[in-house]
Design an enzyme around this catalytic site. Structure first.
Site, PDB file in Angstrom:
ATOM      1  N   CYS B 159       0.802  -1.213  -0.094  1.00 26.64           N
ATOM      2  CA  CYS B 159      -0.358  -0.026   0.003  1.00 26.64           C
ATOM      3  C   CYS B 159       0.762   1.360   0.032  1.00 26.64           C
ATOM      4  O   CYS B 159       0.583   2.284  -0.844  1.00 26.64           O
ATOM      5  CB  CYS B 159      -0.923  -0.020   1.127  1.00 26.64           C
ATOM      6  SG  CYS B 159      -2.292  -1.264   0.919  1.00 26.64           S
ATOM      7  N   HIS B 160       1.759   1.493   0.968  1.00 20.01           N
ATOM      8  CA  HIS B 160       2.483   2.656   1.108  1.00 20.01           C
ATOM      9  C   HIS B 160       4.144   2.403   1.259  1.00 20.01           C
ATOM     10  O   HIS B 160       4.783   3.239   1.660  1.00 20.01           O
ATOM     11  CB  HIS B 160       1.975   3.522   2.115  1.00 20.01           C
ATOM     12  CG  HIS B 160       0.558   3.781   1.922  1.00 20.01           C
ATOM     13  ND1 HIS B 160      -0.434   3.160   2.615  1.00 20.01           N
ATOM     14  CD2 HIS B 160      -0.081   4.926   1.146  1.00 20.01           C
ATOM     15  CE1 HIS B 160      -1.718   3.383   2.545  1.00 20.01           C
ATOM     16  NE2 HIS B 160      -1.542   4.478   1.572  1.00 20.01           N
TER      17      HIS B 160
END
Lengths: 443, 195
Positions: B159-160
């Site tokens: 995701c990040h």
């Protein structure tokens, strides 16, 4: 504009009987005959469009709730049943899903209209603040609704957004468990999200009543931005009906064409394919993105390297709107007469679009592929991370620095004395007057 | 007051002080009526809060949700160099059977300037250092990290972009903490009870 004389005369016996007990017909009649500035342009039609959006969302939503099952085992299948088996269910659901996007298109244009023409300035601060409350409720409602189909993007969107609350020091974790009703996003979460998703539109409707009340008390702004003096009311205003019911109606027809193009020809263009995969708590999609209308705020969240401060920045991006009436120091409402501010406004609109674009990209990917770059602090300079930070910086600069500073330092153009002056020779008083209107004031 | 009927005279002397301190708008001191307003207002707020609390509290985890709080797992199901993902309290739990090389790598980094300092020995049970049990939920925003990926051979969150090492410790990226080691115990050499 406010408190205008009632011109309603009950004619039939039953109208007279009702008027002395519950003057509801009088209320409606007075409402339709409200004196309205005669120079309102098409940017003023989004209020009516937004009212229609709310009605469409509530009407389709009530029908969808009759077929939807808020249970983790059944929710996804019940949505597919709406799409395949319920009579006209696919159109109703597509209308509701795309209706949310249409609602946000209209609300962003409505807010930018207010920003450009200074509609938030005295004496209209409360109209603007109630509007900000409505905007915040809209975001909450849209987020809650997106979770209900219980697809992969529903589930992981809920996971990421609720985790933001866990970033609050000390109390974050207990609040998170309370909000989810358990240690993870599960059936309890889905049930309460459905309950709140059904509730909030009616709270919005209540706020719309306050928004209109404040609007009709303070009077509508107009593209010139000046207050219409009492003695000019007859010359510079026209009754709301039929002049603006027709104008709003025409704009609504155009808007419905756009709406229909999405619903009937590209119903999934604004959605994400991953939301047609049932939610799986054990597998994260490769790339989690919110709906397009949340992307600028998601980008601001990701621009800040610290988890908690990122959340603070994201909420501040909305919170700063509430104090906008006191950040703007200009005495002139309409940016039509504020050339410097108009330039900054155009940049602001582009920055907003740019933030939305950044929100949909992976932070590490390069903005210009193949361009040589170097490491700056925690990321490559040629990456969405740094573009994102630059745009976030301008977003806050616009409100916190430019709004107070430009208002104090700029020299606005001369403002017409009446709203008729820029378009009618002699300001609409006497058509025989030879004095031409200044060409630069033509709107 | 001059023309007051006789019948009121007896009460009048008792009411005089009340009339005096209520009638004077310049009197800033709280009088008895103010006291009643404040007391009634406070009682209403208190009653409202007491009525609201059960409603708010009902949103906390229910008894059946809390009853699902332990799970047993048979470690023979996981092969060396692999991990098994099990679902506990609606969240993924990684049970990883680490290779000697992975354990060695984790131990070598015990003092490598960690963001959330912890030694590898602290994160496993004594005598069972080959089994690492952690919540499969990234401490940034809760995504499920990918097994065996990232710069440190542990996990990588798609995701990040958080990188975890073979001890589940955060090494790079936005996540603030190491992957959480849940409360668990060995009920036998090959079975663990999580929760």
């Amino acid at each position: 504009m406010s408190d205008h004389e009632s011109t309603y005369v009950p004619k039939t016996g039953i109208e007279k009987w009702l008027d002395s007990r519950l003057p509801i017909v009088r209320f409606g009649a007075d409402y339709m005959s409200l004196p309205t500035p005669k120079n309102l342009n098409y940017w003023w039609t989004f209020g009516g469009i937004l009212a229609l959006c709310l009605v469409v969302q509530i009407a389709t939503g009530i029908i969808l709730a009759m077929h939807y099952v808020p249970n983790t085992e059944l929710a996804f299948a019940s949505v597919e049943r709406i799409m395949r088996d319920v009579n006209g269910g696919d159109i109703i659901r597509y209308t509701h899903a795309n209706g949310a996007s249409m609602f946000f298109i209209a609300v962003y244009l409505h807010m930018l209209r207010g920003l450009y023409y200074g509609s938030y300035k005295a004496p209209r601060e409360m109209i603007w603040i109630v509007g900000c409350v409505i905007f915040f409720l809209m975001i909450a409602t849209a987020f809650l609704g997106y979770v209900l189909p219980w697809g992969q993007m529903s589930f992981w969107g809920a996971e990421v957004i609720t985790n933001l609350i866990g970033a609050i020091p000390l109390v974050g974790e207990p609040i998170l468990i309370w909000l989810r009703g358990g240690p993870a996003i599960d059936n309890a979460t889905l049930n309460r999200f459905f309950s709140l998703h059904y509730l909030l539109p009616f709270v919005i409707a209540g706020c719309v009543v306050l928004h209109l009340w404040a609007l009709h008390h303070a009077g509508q702004n107009n593209p010139v931005g000046i207050l219409i003096p009492k003695d000019r009311t007859a010359k510079d205003t026209v009754p709301f009906h039929p002049y603006f019911t027709v104008k709003d109606g025409f704009a609504i027809v155009l808007f419905l064409i756009l709406f229909a193009i999405f619903v009937f020809f590209m119903p999934n263009a604004l959605g994400h394919a991953d939301n047609y995969i049932p939610a799986n708590p054990l597998q994260t999609p490769a790339h989690i993105v919110p709906e397009w209308y949340m992307l600028p705020f998601y980008a601001i969240l990701r621009a800040i390297p610290d988890k908690f401060l990122g959340v603070v920045a994201m909420f501040s991006a909305i919170g700063v709107l509430f104090i906008l009436p006191w950040l703007d120091t200009s005495k002139v409402r309409s940016m039509r007469y504020r050339p410097a501010m108009r330039t900054f406004f155009v940049i602001f609109v582009l920055v907003g679009i740019g933030l939305g674009w950044c929100g949909a990209q992976l932070p590490d990917s390069p903005v210009v592929p193949g361009m040589p770059s170097f490491q700056l602090a925690d990321g490559m300079l040629n990456s969405y991370l740094w573009l994102n930070r630059l745009l976030t910086f301008y977003y806050f600069l616009f409100f916190i620095v430019l709004m107070p500073l430009v208002g104090l330092r700029e020299t606005p153009r001369p403002i017409p004395a009446t709203i008729s002056e820029p378009v009618l020779p002699g300001g609409g008083d006497a058509m025989t007057s030879a004095a031409p209107a200044s060409p630069e004031k033509k709107g | 007051m001059n023309g007051a009927p006789q019948g009121d005279a007896a009460n009048r002397s008792g009411d005089e002080s009340v009339a005096a301190d209520q009638g004077d708008p310049n009197n800033k001191d709280p009088n008895r009526r103010d006291f009643i307003h404040i007391a009634a207002g406070a009682a209403a707020v208190g009653a409202g809060a007491m009525a609201a609390w059960p409603l708010v509290n009902s949103m906390n985890p229910a008894a059946d949700t809390l009853a699902l709080s332990t799970i047993e797992f048979d470690l023979t199901k996981v092969q060396q160099g692999q991990q098994v993902v099990i679902k506990w309290q609606g969240k993924p739990v990684f049970v990883r059977y680490r290779t000697p090389a992975e354990i060695e790598r984790a131990r070598a980094d015990d003092h490598a300037g960690l963001k959330d300092p912890a030694t590898d020995a602290d994160r496993v049970k004594p005598g069972h250092q080959q089994y690492l049990v952690v919540l499969g939920s990234c401490t940034h925003l809760g995504c499920v990290p990918t097994f065996g990926a990232g710069d440190f051979g542990g996990w990588f969150c798609p995701c990040h972009g958080s990188h975890y090492d073979t001890s589940g410790r955060i090494r790079k990226g936005p996540a603030p903490k190491n992957l959480v080691v849940p409360t668990y115990d060995y009920v036998s050499d090959t079975r663990v009870k999580i929760g």
